[in-house]
Design a protein around this motif. Structure first.
Motif, PDB file in Angstrom:
ATOM      1  N   SER A 142      -7.882  -6.280  -1.896  1.00 55.60           N
ATOM      2  CA  SER A 142      -8.752  -5.626  -2.864  1.00 55.60           C
ATOM      3  C   SER A 142      -9.834  -6.606  -3.303  1.00 55.60           C
ATOM      4  CB  SER A 142      -7.917  -5.163  -4.060  1.00 55.60           C
ATOM      5  OG  SER A 142      -7.057  -6.206  -4.512  1.00 55.60           O
ATOM      6  N   GLY A 143     -10.721  -6.171  -4.192  1.00 57.60           N
ATOM      7  CA  GLY A 143     -11.767  -7.082  -4.628  1.00 57.60           C
ATOM      8  C   GLY A 143     -12.766  -6.434  -5.556  1.00 57.60           C
ATOM      9  N   THR A 147      -0.905  -1.244  -7.468  1.00 55.61           N
ATOM     10  CA  THR A 147      -0.162  -2.341  -8.080  1.00 55.61           C
ATOM     11  C   THR A 147      -0.930  -3.599  -7.737  1.00 55.61           C
ATOM     12  OG1 THR A 147       1.971  -1.227  -7.788  1.00 55.61           O
ATOM     13  CG2 THR A 147       2.011  -3.610  -8.141  1.00 55.61           C
ATOM     14  N   HIS A 148      -1.462  -4.264  -8.734  1.00 61.42           N
ATOM     15  CA  HIS A 148      -2.277  -5.449  -8.481  1.00 61.42           C
ATOM     16  C   HIS A 148      -1.400  -6.693  -8.544  1.00 61.42           C
ATOM     17  CE1 HIS A 148      -5.830  -3.092  -8.142  1.00 61.42           C
ATOM     18  NE2 HIS A 148      -5.605  -2.520  -9.315  1.00 61.42           N
ATOM     19  N   SER A 174      -8.522 -10.230  -3.596  1.00 63.92           N
ATOM     20  CA  SER A 174      -7.174 -10.246  -4.165  1.00 63.92           C
ATOM     21  C   SER A 174      -6.214  -9.462  -3.285  1.00 63.92           C
ATOM     22  CB  SER A 174      -7.207  -9.639  -5.571  1.00 63.92           C
ATOM     23  OG  SER A 174      -7.936  -8.407  -5.576  1.00 63.92           O
ATOM     24  N   LEU A 175      -4.953  -9.432  -3.706  1.00 62.97           N
ATOM     25  CA  LEU A 175      -3.926  -8.681  -2.976  1.00 62.97           C
ATOM     26  C   LEU A 175      -3.374  -7.593  -3.877  1.00 62.97           C
ATOM     27  CD1 LEU A 175      -2.312  -8.604  -0.280  1.00 62.97           C
ATOM     28  CD2 LEU A 175      -0.551  -9.950  -1.451  1.00 62.97           C
ATOM     29  N   ILE A 180       9.437  -7.167  -5.926  1.00 63.38           N
ATOM     30  CA  ILE A 180       8.563  -7.420  -4.778  1.00 63.38           C
ATOM     31  C   ILE A 180       7.245  -8.029  -5.258  1.00 63.38           C
ATOM     32  CG2 ILE A 180       7.234  -6.336  -2.929  1.00 63.38           C
ATOM     33  CD1 ILE A 180       9.440  -4.305  -2.615  1.00 63.38           C
ATOM     34  N   VAL A 181       6.697  -7.440  -6.300  1.00 58.44           N
ATOM     35  CA  VAL A 181       5.408  -7.894  -6.827  1.00 58.44           C
ATOM     36  C   VAL A 181       5.490  -9.356  -7.264  1.00 58.44           C
ATOM     37  CG1 VAL A 181       3.669  -7.534  -8.617  1.00 58.44           C
ATOM     38  CG2 VAL A 181       4.772  -5.568  -7.534  1.00 58.44           C
ATOM     39  N   ASN A 182       6.538  -9.688  -8.008  1.00 59.14           N
ATOM     40  CA  ASN A 182       6.669 -11.056  -8.513  1.00 59.14           C
ATOM     41  C   ASN A 182       6.895 -12.058  -7.386  1.00 59.14           C
ATOM     42  OD1 ASN A 182       6.312 -10.257 -11.186  1.00 59.14           O
ATOM     43  ND2 ASN A 182       8.498  -9.880 -11.495  1.00 59.14           N
ATOM     44  N   ARG A 183       7.658 -11.646  -6.363  1.00 61.62           N
ATOM     45  CA  ARG A 183       7.900 -12.545  -5.236  1.00 61.62           C
ATOM     46  C   ARG A 183       6.594 -12.814  -4.483  1.00 61.62           C
ATOM     47  NH1 ARG A 183      12.055 -14.004  -1.531  1.00 61.62           N
ATOM     48  NH2 ARG A 183      11.217 -15.861  -0.500  1.00 61.62           N
ATOM     49  N   LEU A 184       5.843 -11.747  -4.217  1.00 64.89           N
ATOM     50  CA  LEU A 184       4.578 -11.912  -3.505  1.00 64.89           C
ATOM     51  C   LEU A 184       3.587 -12.729  -4.337  1.00 64.89           C
ATOM     52  CD1 LEU A 184       4.120  -8.358  -1.953  1.00 64.89           C
ATOM     53  CD2 LEU A 184       4.534 -10.481  -0.706  1.00 64.89           C
TER      54      LEU A 184
END
Length: 326
Positions: free
Chosen positions: A95-96, A119-120, A256-257, A267-271
């Motif tokens: 994203s961006g 989900t950012h 960004s991702l 998952i979000v926190n791990r990434l």
């Protein structure tokens, strides 16, 4: 009703699975390849950052993170595809600011909500913008350029990577705060605008430092100011807009991702943790330094708030510029 030991073990396993794939993904890494959609053509900053991060995630999480370029409509086509994907952590998007903050302000029938439909996860960072002129322009610094532009009375033309790009909007903001007028010449890409600048077909260009860096170092383009918060180490003689009295022009063309809305927090926190760790690696920082990219270091909540603030910031600039979809 009594349950046999064997059945009890089976039920326990089912219960754990019922907690979701998130636990398995976050603790034992992904169990299959992860697709990262880059919603722009190969070779640009989004693609470069996406591939760099994908490589580091592949190394740290022991599963392939595969880049898929799905360009079109200023990043909207590929982003919309991911917004509609399953939120299981296996389909992500680079994203961006272009696709999630500027593009939504360019049209009323936008196909997704840039905040609610995603989900950012993590901020990569990005290059600053730069205002460059052909060496024939009689201005050695920004103050002289503003005086020259006022004297020209709107006859001066400037190029940008396209309508609604950050290069366009930074130039529009410069005109708003200084009172100068210039004629906008939108190109289909930053490299085309820079090529016409150094060929002498265009006196001024507002673009990314990444695109103009080689020509600046070669003396074929003169940099007047960069939009970073502080001077870029590889260009110590180029001042920032902020130090010249224009703090509102501080901006980066950041990437960004992100993933679909509803991704499990595990998952979000791990990434997020893995991306932030990768961006701080010495070899990664060294790779990004020449382009003036300061790696991002925000947690998911902070990054989401940052994106929302950028959306709020750029929408009125887009409206004031009169930019529209090419």
């Amino acid at each position: 009703m009594r349950i046999s030991p064997k059945a009890a073990v089976l039920l326990a396993a089912v219960s754990l699975c019922g907690l979701g794939i998130a636990g398995a993904y976050s603790q034992a890494c992904p169990s299959k390849p992860v697709r990262i959609v880059v919603p722009f053509a190969p070779g640009g900053t989004a693609d470069t950052l996406g591939r760099l991060v994908a490589q580091k995630l592949t190394e740290s999480l022991k599963e392939n993170f595969v880049i898929e370029n799905r360009g079109g409509a200023g990043g909207v086509i590929g982003s919309e595809l991911v917004a509609k994907a399953e939120p299981d952590g296996y389909t992500l998007v680079v994203s961006g600011v272009a696709s999630h903050c500027i593009a939504p302000a360019l049209r009323k029938d936008f196909p997704f909500d840039p905040v609610k439909d995603f989900t950012h996860i993590a901020l990569f960072g990005g290059p600053p913008g730069v205002l460059v002129v052909n060496p024939s322009v009689p201005a050695q610094d920004l103050k002289q350029f503003v005086a020259y532009a006022k004297k020209e009375g709107g006859k001066l033309a400037y190029g940008s990577p396209g309508n609604g790009t950050q290069g366009h909007l930074i130039a529009e903001q410069l005109m708003q705060v200084t009172g100068i007028r210039m004629t906008h010449v939108p190109y289909k890409g930053a490299s085309l605008a820079v090529a016409d600048l150094i060929a002498g077909h265009l006196p001024v260009t507002s673009t990314t430092l990444t695109t103009a860096a080689t020509q600046i170092k070669a003396g074929k383009a003169r940099a007047l100011a960069v939009s970073s918060a502080k001077r870029v180490p590889d260009f110590p003689d180029v001042p920032t807009f902020a130090e010249l009295g224009y703090p509102e022009l501080t901006a980066t063309i950041w990437f960004s991702l992100s993933g679909p809305a509803g991704m499990p927090p595990e998952i979000v926190n791990r990434l997020n943790a893995e991306v932030r760790r990768a961006l701080q690696l010495p070899e990664v920082r060294e790779r990004l330094r020449p382009e003036g990219i300061e790696p991002g270091d925000l947690d998911p909540r902070q990054f989401t708030a940052f994106l929302a603030s950028e959306l709020k910031r750029w929408a009125p600039v887009v409206r004031a510029s009169g930019a529209s979809v090419d």
